[in-house]
Design a protein around this motif. Structure first.
Motif, PDB file in Angstrom:
ATOM      1  N   ALA B 205     -33.122 -33.032  38.397  1.00 15.51           N
ATOM      2  CA  ALA B 205     -33.798 -32.061  37.784  1.00 15.51           C
ATOM      3  C   ALA B 205     -35.222 -32.572  37.075  1.00 15.51           C
ATOM      4  CB  ALA B 205     -33.195 -31.209  36.580  1.00 15.51           C
ATOM      5  N   THR B 232     -26.506 -25.451  29.751  1.00 15.53           N
ATOM      6  CA  THR B 232     -26.944 -26.252  30.958  1.00 15.53           C
ATOM      7  C   THR B 232     -26.957 -25.475  32.115  1.00 15.53           C
ATOM      8  OG1 THR B 232     -26.473 -28.431  29.648  1.00 15.53           O
ATOM      9  CG2 THR B 232     -26.805 -28.429  32.151  1.00 15.53           C
ATOM     10  N   ARG B 233     -25.722 -24.805  32.583  1.00 15.53           N
ATOM     11  CA  ARG B 233     -25.332 -24.260  33.464  1.00 15.53           C
ATOM     12  C   ARG B 233     -26.762 -23.073  33.713  1.00 15.53           C
ATOM     13  NH1 ARG B 233     -20.747 -19.779  33.485  1.00 15.53           N
ATOM     14  NH2 ARG B 233     -22.357 -19.080  31.645  1.00 15.53           N
ATOM     15  N   ASP B 234     -26.889 -22.404  32.669  1.00 15.63           N
ATOM     16  CA  ASP B 234     -27.968 -21.217  32.507  1.00 15.63           C
ATOM     17  C   ASP B 234     -29.196 -21.905  32.941  1.00 15.63           C
ATOM     18  OD1 ASP B 234     -26.303 -19.341  32.072  1.00 15.63           O
ATOM     19  OD2 ASP B 234     -27.474 -18.376  30.615  1.00 15.63           O
ATOM     20  N   LEU B 235     -29.550 -23.184  32.577  1.00 14.19           N
ATOM     21  CA  LEU B 235     -30.755 -23.629  32.619  1.00 14.19           C
ATOM     22  C   LEU B 235     -30.966 -24.107  34.339  1.00 14.19           C
ATOM     23  CD1 LEU B 235     -31.309 -25.870  29.808  1.00 14.19           C
ATOM     24  CD2 LEU B 235     -32.771 -24.068  30.154  1.00 14.19           C
ATOM     25  N   PHE B 236     -29.882 -24.520  34.914  1.00 13.95           N
ATOM     26  CA  PHE B 236     -29.863 -24.647  36.167  1.00 13.95           C
ATOM     27  C   PHE B 236     -29.929 -23.420  36.901  1.00 13.95           C
ATOM     28  CE2 PHE B 236     -27.461 -29.116  35.607  1.00 13.95           C
ATOM     29  CZ  PHE B 236     -28.512 -29.644  35.958  1.00 13.95           C
ATOM     30  N   GLU B 239     -33.746 -21.672  35.808  1.00 12.87           N
ATOM     31  CA  GLU B 239     -35.032 -22.285  35.803  1.00 12.87           C
ATOM     32  C   GLU B 239     -35.095 -23.502  36.837  1.00 12.87           C
ATOM     33  OE1 GLU B 239     -36.449 -23.893  32.355  1.00 12.87           O
ATOM     34  OE2 GLU B 239     -35.811 -22.089  30.955  1.00 12.87           O
ATOM     35  N   ILE B 240     -34.152 -24.131  37.131  1.00  9.27           N
ATOM     36  CA  ILE B 240     -34.402 -25.205  38.017  1.00  9.27           C
ATOM     37  C   ILE B 240     -33.886 -24.807  39.488  1.00  9.27           C
ATOM     38  CG2 ILE B 240     -33.622 -27.596  38.291  1.00  9.27           C
ATOM     39  CD1 ILE B 240     -33.151 -27.466  35.165  1.00  9.27           C
TER      40      ILE B 240
END
Lengths: 456, 354
Positions: B205, B232-236, B239-240
């Motif tokens: 990332a 973290t799962r949500d950011l992936f 956003e990522i």
């Protein structure tokens, strides 16, 4: 419970509420707020954004920081008035409310002076800006060593957050990891900075659990880390990390005429709730230390036990279990010291789950007694004998040393000693501080450098 | 093996098989002598599995031949010998037999079909191969779904050693080296599915160009081998890698397989993993009393593997999870929001003012 105050992380794209939240409770164990703890990936992305941000012009930085400092003390920020904020900090940290109020004023004042304070460290042999005409004939330009500063902030005293304001004033982008004990102050300050105009990519608040804490330091160019001796040991050899360890501030009384200075001595021990690194931990006495210890004990014993949000409170309060653990630690480590105050314990149970930490005054029989280095977060002082034959050896490793009645030769030696950061002569308590006067060297010594320049 | 048996029938049959002198492994037949109960008489239900001691530590020094049930005869079809990560000393070893691998793969293909995972795309396994099960599973899955598997090997033991010794910089350099190699594959090949670990995904990332490439090229990222929290799962996801589906797995060498992240979870749901019941089953217990915690509460994960090829009951793992209601007809519970056993910040530090 659902109405708990939410302290969100302040990331590079705005406030961020996580699922992983830590409940912050007051001294009696009543939940007060929930702090969003961000994962490593969020830290990584926030720091990346800080590295990419463009530096705001100096004039704008100085103006915005000053404005934020004003708003900090007067505005409603994150839904809290200044009175509500002060009350919460006092109820959570156990710091007397009057101390919190003074710290609030100090933050406003320091914010107004942040730029001036920071640039006072600029070497005489340098200029601020490469456009200065002096560089046409060759000069030095004062520039940043790096771009991004990480701060592992402490929770003992709100005004410590004025230090990283100077980094912001110098054009650093700053990531603050708040203390889990008292995250309210940096949250309020950073929110105020953003509302005053700092971009979200310039200053971030990254509450994390322990496992991610080091990632913030690694992802930044430079870091300031507050902590105990173990922090100093961990980062002592890393010249990109400025560790702020125990202060072990001291007072030296060099003749029998100490009585007129008793106010200064007592104030050095007990101001700020005795919770700061600039509180005196030890008093060294040339001559008989017993009357000095007795006099300090008598004065400190008279301080009443009051809950921290009482206007007249002077002593700190802690959850009962913490207070008892600290008491046990003190009594276990006092060894053969003579107790003048606190020998039977220092815990005064308020009956609501919290306890006032009563002062302690112990006398040791040697200047090199190891107890004189024990710094605890309440008014606790070790009184020791000192003689000229021992010279400055017992006075080393000191953040602030106040010397009463010192002679010039001695003061020369103390000022020259590298492990003593600040020397105050006469009736100046160890906690004396002013914006623009270094706390432990100018922060800019760590953040800035000079660069040669000559141009046509 | 296509038919999933009734849980209690499986327990009954497996216990009879593993403790019958004609079919059981040398390991279990010997071990049975020191048990204070008779498995064939006393173990009939899921709850009865708690009678077994945790034998996982004994797998550190056992001859692997002794783990194979003698009922398979002298020529058991062995897929391979696999070892645990080695976090806590010498590794634990298991033998994986072909009938179990076929059974596991049949199940996983069903799960992937239900999820709508692609077929006929190539795979990249960026993670442990060697003695670990992680890479082997990718090998089988890729083949069964009509893809070729590319592989970049990672030695997790070396990484752990570096971290334990405080050589974070060396671990960093190694991880970056792995990703550098992965980039060559991703840039040049028709990779549609990548299997990797959360820590490597976090490093990926950091590389904007690589993130763009993955969003363009990949359809699915399967992660496992370490834990990921829901934030973290949500950011992936948001956003990522908004263009790529992410599916998590939660496994252990000691269950010879993995549990799969439940499909259709929203951002408000915990991250739930359902085991391949009844062969793999979980409980979530209070580490002090050993009793089940209530649904929704956190506790330590106990894993069971029950198949013809292997019996590994009542293994207390070093993971903490939320106990979740099982799916219909499932043996044991599902688990959510798995984290390593907490390492508490030292709250007892008294000296000093910070």
């Amino acid at each position: 419970m659902s109405e708990l105050l939410q302290l969100e992380a302040l990331g590079s794209s705005g406030p961020y509420r996580t699922r992983n939240r830590l409940t912050i409770s007051d001294l009696t164990g009543t939940p007060v707020a929930e702090l969003s703890l961000v994962p490593r990936l969020f830290v990584q992305r926030s720091l990346a954004a800080l590295h990419l941000a463009h530096t705001v012009p100096a004039d704008e930085r100085a103006r915005v920081i000053a404005q934020a400092g004003q708003a900090f003390a007067t505005g409603i920020i994150g839904g809290l008035s200044i009175e509500e904020y002060q009350h919460i900090v006092s109820r959570v940290s156990g710091m007397p409310i009057s101390v919190v109020r003074t710290a609030t004023e100090a933050i406003t004042h320091s914010a107004a002076e942040a730029y001036r304070s920071a640039v006072r460290a600029r070497p005489h042999g340098s200029v601020h800006d490469w456009r200065d005409p002096l560089t046409r004939r060759g000069d030095a330009v004062w520039t940043r060593r790096a771009r991004v500063l990480a701060v592992h902030a402490p929770g003992n005293e709100p005004a410590v957050h004025t230090q990283w304001l100077e980094a912001l004033a110098l054009g650093y982008r700053v990531a603050v990891r708040p203390s889990q004990r008292e995250p309210f102050t940096p949250h309020r300050l950073i929110t105020a900075l953003r509302e005053a105009g700092f971009g979200t990519g310039h200053v971030v608040l990254l509450p994390t659990d322990h496992s991610v804490a080091d990632d913030i330091i690694r992802a930044a160019d430079r870091a300031m880390v507050y902590g105990g001796q173990q922090v100093v040991n961990k980062y002592g050899n890393d010249n990109t990390v400025l560790s702020q360890g125990p202060g072990r501030s001291k007072i030296l009384l060099t003749d029998d005429d100490w009585q007129p200075h008793l106010d200064t001595i007592v104030d050095s021990v007990s101001a700020l709730g005795g919770m700061a690194c600039i509180n005196a931990t030890a008093v060294f006495v040339e001559g008989d230390p017993t009357p000095v210890a007795e006099a300090i004990a008598e004065r400190l014993a008279a301080i009443p036990s009051l809950p921290p949000d009482d206007d007249k409170a002077v002593l700190p309060t802690q959850p009962l279990a913490v207070a008892k653990a600290t008491e046990r630690y003190l009594l276990d480590h006092a060894g053969n010291a003579t107790a003048h105050l606190g020998g039977d314990g220092i815990v005064d149970d308020l009956g609501d789950g919290s306890a006032v930490m009563r002062p302690a005054v112990f006398q040791v029989d040697r200047s090199d007694a190891p107890q004189t280095g024990i710094e605890l977060a309440f008014p606790c002082v070790w009184v020791a004998p000192w003689s000229r034959a021992e010279d400055i050896q017992p006075l080393k490793n000191t953040l602030v040393l106040t010397v009463i009645n010192g002679d010039e030769a001695l003061i020369d030696r103390l000022v020259d000693e590298p492990t003593i950061s600040n020397v105050y002569i006469g009736d100046h308590p160890t906690h004396w501080m002013r914006p623009g006067i270094p706390h432990d060297g100018y922060l800019a010594e760590f953040l800035m450098r000079t660069k040669a320049m000559i141009r046509d | 093996m296509d038919q999933v048996p009734d849980p209690e029938e499986l327990i009954e049959a497996a216990i009879q098989w593993h403790f019958d002198p004609r079919t059981g492994s040398r390991f279990w037949l010997e071990r049975a002598r020191t048990l204070d109960f008779d498995p064939r008489r006393d173990v009939r239900t899921f709850a009865d599995l708690r009678l077994f001691p945790n034998v996982a530590n004994e797998l550190r020094d056992i001859r692997v031949e002794d783990l194979i049930p003698t009922g398979y005869g002298p020529k058991a079809d062995v897929v391979g010998v696999f070892e645990s990560g080695g976090t806590t000393g010498a590794p634990k070893r298991v033998v994986l037999l072909a009938d179990w691998m076929n059974c596991l793969m049949t199940h996983q293909m069903q799960v992937m079909d239900e999820r709508g995972d692609p077929r006929d795309v190539d795979w990249l396994s960026l993670g442990p191969s060697g003695p670990h099960l992680f890479g082997e599973i990718a090998t089988w899955q890729a083949r069964l779904r009509g893809g070729m598997k590319f592989s970049i090997d990672m030695d997790p033991r070396w990484v752990k050693k570096c971290l334990r010794d405080g050589r974070t910089e060396e671990a960093d350099r190694y991880a970056e080296h792995l990703i550098d190699q992965g980039v060559f594959v991703l840039e040049t090949q028709d990779i549609g599915i990548m299997m990797t670990t959360p820590p490597l995904l976090e490093r990926i990332a950091r590389r904007d160009e690589l993130v763009s490439l993955i969003n363009e090229k990949l359809q699915l990222i399967i992660w496992g081998g370490a834990q990921m929290d829901a934030d973290t799962r949500d950011l992936f996801r948001t956003e990522i890698f908004p263009e790529v589906r992410l599916c998590g797995t939660y496994g252990s060498t000691m269950i010879l397989g993995t549990a799969t992240e439940r499909t259709g979870l929203t951002e408000n749901d915990p991250m739930i993993f359902d085991p391949f019941s009844p062969y793999i089953s979980f409980s979530v217990v209070d580490p002090v009393t050993g009793e089940d915690v209530a649904y929704g509460e956190r506790g330590q994960v106990v894993m069971n593997h029950i198949s013809k090829s292997m019996l590994l009951p009542n293994n207390l793992e070093r993971d903490v999870a939320t106990r979740i209601q099982p799916l219909p007809r499932q043996l044991g519970d599902s688990v959510a929001d798995v984290t390593p056993v907490a390492v508490f910040e030292n709250e007892a530090v008294i000296e000093g003012v910070y």
